[in-house]
Design a protein around this motif. Structure first.
Motif, PDB file in Angstrom:
ATOM      1  N   PRO A 110       5.821 -10.693   1.329  1.00 55.41           N
ATOM      2  CA  PRO A 110       6.711 -11.832   0.689  1.00 55.41           C
ATOM      3  C   PRO A 110       8.050 -11.197   0.377  1.00 55.41           C
ATOM      4  CG  PRO A 110       4.639 -11.606  -0.365  1.00 55.41           C
ATOM      5  CD  PRO A 110       4.590 -10.591   0.633  1.00 55.41           C
ATOM      6  N   GLY A 111       8.974 -12.051   0.527  1.00 58.08           N
ATOM      7  CA  GLY A 111      10.350 -11.451   0.348  1.00 58.08           C
ATOM      8  C   GLY A 111      11.380 -12.002   1.502  1.00 58.08           C
ATOM      9  N   SER A 112      12.713 -11.501   1.706  1.00 56.32           N
ATOM     10  CA  SER A 112      13.348 -12.131   2.582  1.00 56.32           C
ATOM     11  C   SER A 112      12.912 -11.953   3.866  1.00 56.32           C
ATOM     12  CB  SER A 112      14.899 -11.552   2.165  1.00 56.32           C
ATOM     13  OG  SER A 112      14.747 -10.038   2.340  1.00 56.32           O
ATOM     14  N   HIS A 113      12.214 -10.943   4.072  1.00 55.38           N
ATOM     15  CA  HIS A 113      11.754 -11.170   5.604  1.00 55.38           C
ATOM     16  C   HIS A 113      10.565 -11.467   6.129  1.00 55.38           C
ATOM     17  CE1 HIS A 113      15.027  -7.976   6.538  1.00 55.38           C
ATOM     18  NE2 HIS A 113      14.669  -7.422   5.477  1.00 55.38           N
ATOM     19  N   PHE A 114      10.065 -12.290   5.260  1.00 58.41           N
ATOM     20  CA  PHE A 114       8.958 -13.179   5.510  1.00 58.41           C
ATOM     21  C   PHE A 114       8.847 -14.223   6.253  1.00 58.41           C
ATOM     22  CE2 PHE A 114       5.532 -16.544   4.032  1.00 58.41           C
ATOM     23  CZ  PHE A 114       4.454 -15.629   4.380  1.00 58.41           C
ATOM     24  N   GLU A 115       7.797 -14.230   7.221  1.00 55.53           N
ATOM     25  CA  GLU A 115       8.002 -15.079   8.536  1.00 55.53           C
ATOM     26  C   GLU A 115       6.866 -15.972   8.487  1.00 55.53           C
ATOM     27  OE1 GLU A 115       9.153 -13.443  12.291  1.00 55.53           O
ATOM     28  OE2 GLU A 115      11.120 -12.725  11.455  1.00 55.53           O
ATOM     29  N   TRP A 116       6.896 -17.046   8.659  1.00 59.96           N
ATOM     30  CA  TRP A 116       5.973 -18.153   8.540  1.00 59.96           C
ATOM     31  C   TRP A 116       6.237 -19.391   9.621  1.00 59.96           C
ATOM     32  CZ3 TRP A 116       1.018 -17.573   7.505  1.00 59.96           C
ATOM     33  CH2 TRP A 116       0.379 -18.831   7.095  1.00 59.96           C
ATOM     34  N   HIS A 117       5.463 -19.397  10.725  1.00 61.27           N
ATOM     35  CA  HIS A 117       5.727 -20.466  11.668  1.00 61.27           C
ATOM     36  C   HIS A 117       4.966 -21.730  11.280  1.00 61.27           C
ATOM     37  CE1 HIS A 117       8.483 -17.406  13.191  1.00 61.27           C
ATOM     38  NE2 HIS A 117       7.491 -16.660  13.322  1.00 61.27           N
ATOM     39  N   GLU A 118       4.104 -21.828  10.363  1.00 60.55           N
ATOM     40  CA  GLU A 118       3.563 -23.059  10.170  1.00 60.55           C
ATOM     41  C   GLU A 118       3.860 -23.881   9.109  1.00 60.55           C
ATOM     42  OE1 GLU A 118      -1.010 -21.742  10.169  1.00 60.55           O
ATOM     43  OE2 GLU A 118      -0.027 -19.973  11.256  1.00 60.55           O
TER      44      GLU A 118
END
Lengths: 218, 111
Positions: free
Chosen positions: A132-140
């Motif tokens: 979690p944080g600014s680099h969190f990536e979530w494509h759903e």
């Protein structure tokens, strides 16, 4: 260890009547500490419960991104280490110094294996941008809800990992003391009490495994 | 000699039972039981925790005082959960008046 008036060494500290009372006090103290630990972890389990009930689908989707094979293997590692710990307490009770040292080292070794697997897992999560944080990536769908899941995942497994680390150091210290014959000369309460702590840490993971890795179904 | 520990056979039996329960919870994780996935997973986890507490931690056969200390942690945990969830799960019990319709997604008090 005190020296009594007759010159014989005793393991009973002066505030206790006898070794049995001292042992009971130590066990009660550890169980009360474990009750506070239940509530320490309990706050995080409660947070997990509330957010999973709010976002059940996202939690299930996020759970699919955890490494179930590594998590499951780690469960087996901890369960096996708990069995070794229980046998260590028995070895101490029967004053079997060699067996006690090996069982304590074996338990600590499995703790280290657990931490190594956890490290591999955290690395995988890190390179998949699941921290979690600014680099969190979530494509759903529902990025912020998935982020809550991973926040809880890192907080809960992280707090657990700190407990395992503490346990490893305790076990290694006990192994050295056991090798010096400290627990096979008349009292072995420290081994018993450390065992209670180690089993508790195992119980926490027993609940973390299905909640983190198998939320919803895979 | 009076012992407070069990024979190695008991510990290995419990260990085997724990491993089987782990295999069970792991495999059920791949079956869609709807909301029962959680119920089954928690039931298995509680069984495993009980096995560890009763045999590895020697709650079975220990003093009433230790039983009390161990139960106290669980009871306080239940208080923590029941009061908080009693709030979250009942937020939609009081229906708003017709002029203040709350959309269903806010019924659970989602922030």
């Amino acid at each position: 260890m005190n020296v009594t008036s007759t010159g014989a060494t005793s393991f009973v500290h002066e505030q206790f009547d006898d070794i049995e009372q001292q042992r009971n006090a130590a066990q009660l103290g550890m169980w009360i500490f474990l009750a506070t630990e239940v509530l320490f972890f309990g706050g995080l389990f409660l947070g997990y419960t509330v957010y999973r009930s709010l976002y059940p689908d996202t939690f299930a989707a996020a759970s699919h991104h955890t490494e179930v094979v590594l998590g499951g293997t780690n469960t087996a590692v901890l369960l096996f280490s708990s069995a070794l710990m229980a046998l260590a307490v028995r070895a101490a009770e029967f004053k079997n110094r060699k067996q006690l040292v090996w069982l304590l080292l074996g338990t600590a070794f499995l703790g280290i294996v657990f931490m190594a697997i956890k490290g591999v897992e955290y690395h995988k999560d890190f390179v998949e941008y699941l921290v979690p944080g600014s680099h969190f990536e979530w494509h759903e769908a529902n990025r912020s809800h998935a982020e809550i899941f991973f926040w809880l995942y890192f907080a809960m497994t992280g707090l657990h990992a700190i407990h395992v680390t503490v346990g490893i150091f305790v076990l290694l210290t006990l192994a050295v003391l056991a090798w010096l014959g400290k627990f096979t000369a008349g009292h072995h309460t420290p081994v018993e009490v450390a065992g209670l702590y180690w089993h508790f840490v195992d119980i926490v993971w027993i609940f973390l495994f299905p909640l983190m890795y198998l939320a919803g179904h895979r | 000699m009076e012992t407070s520990t069990h024979s190695p056979k008991v510990y290995w039996t419990i260990c085997a039972a724990l491993m089987m329960l782990l295999a069970l919870t792991w495999s059920i994780g791949y079956v869609n039981l709807g909301s029962f996935n959680l119920v089954v997973a928690l039931a298995i986890s509680i069984s495993k925790a009980l096995l560890v507490a009763l045999f590895f931690m020697h709650i079975k056969g220990s003093s009433r005082l230790l039983h009390l200390a161990a139960t106290a942690g669980i009871i306080w945990l239940l208080i923590l959960f029941s009061l908080t969830l009693g709030d979250y799960f009942t937020r939609n019990f009081l229906q708003p008046t017709s002029s203040h319709k709350v959309p269903p997604e806010q019924f659970h008090g989602a922030p």
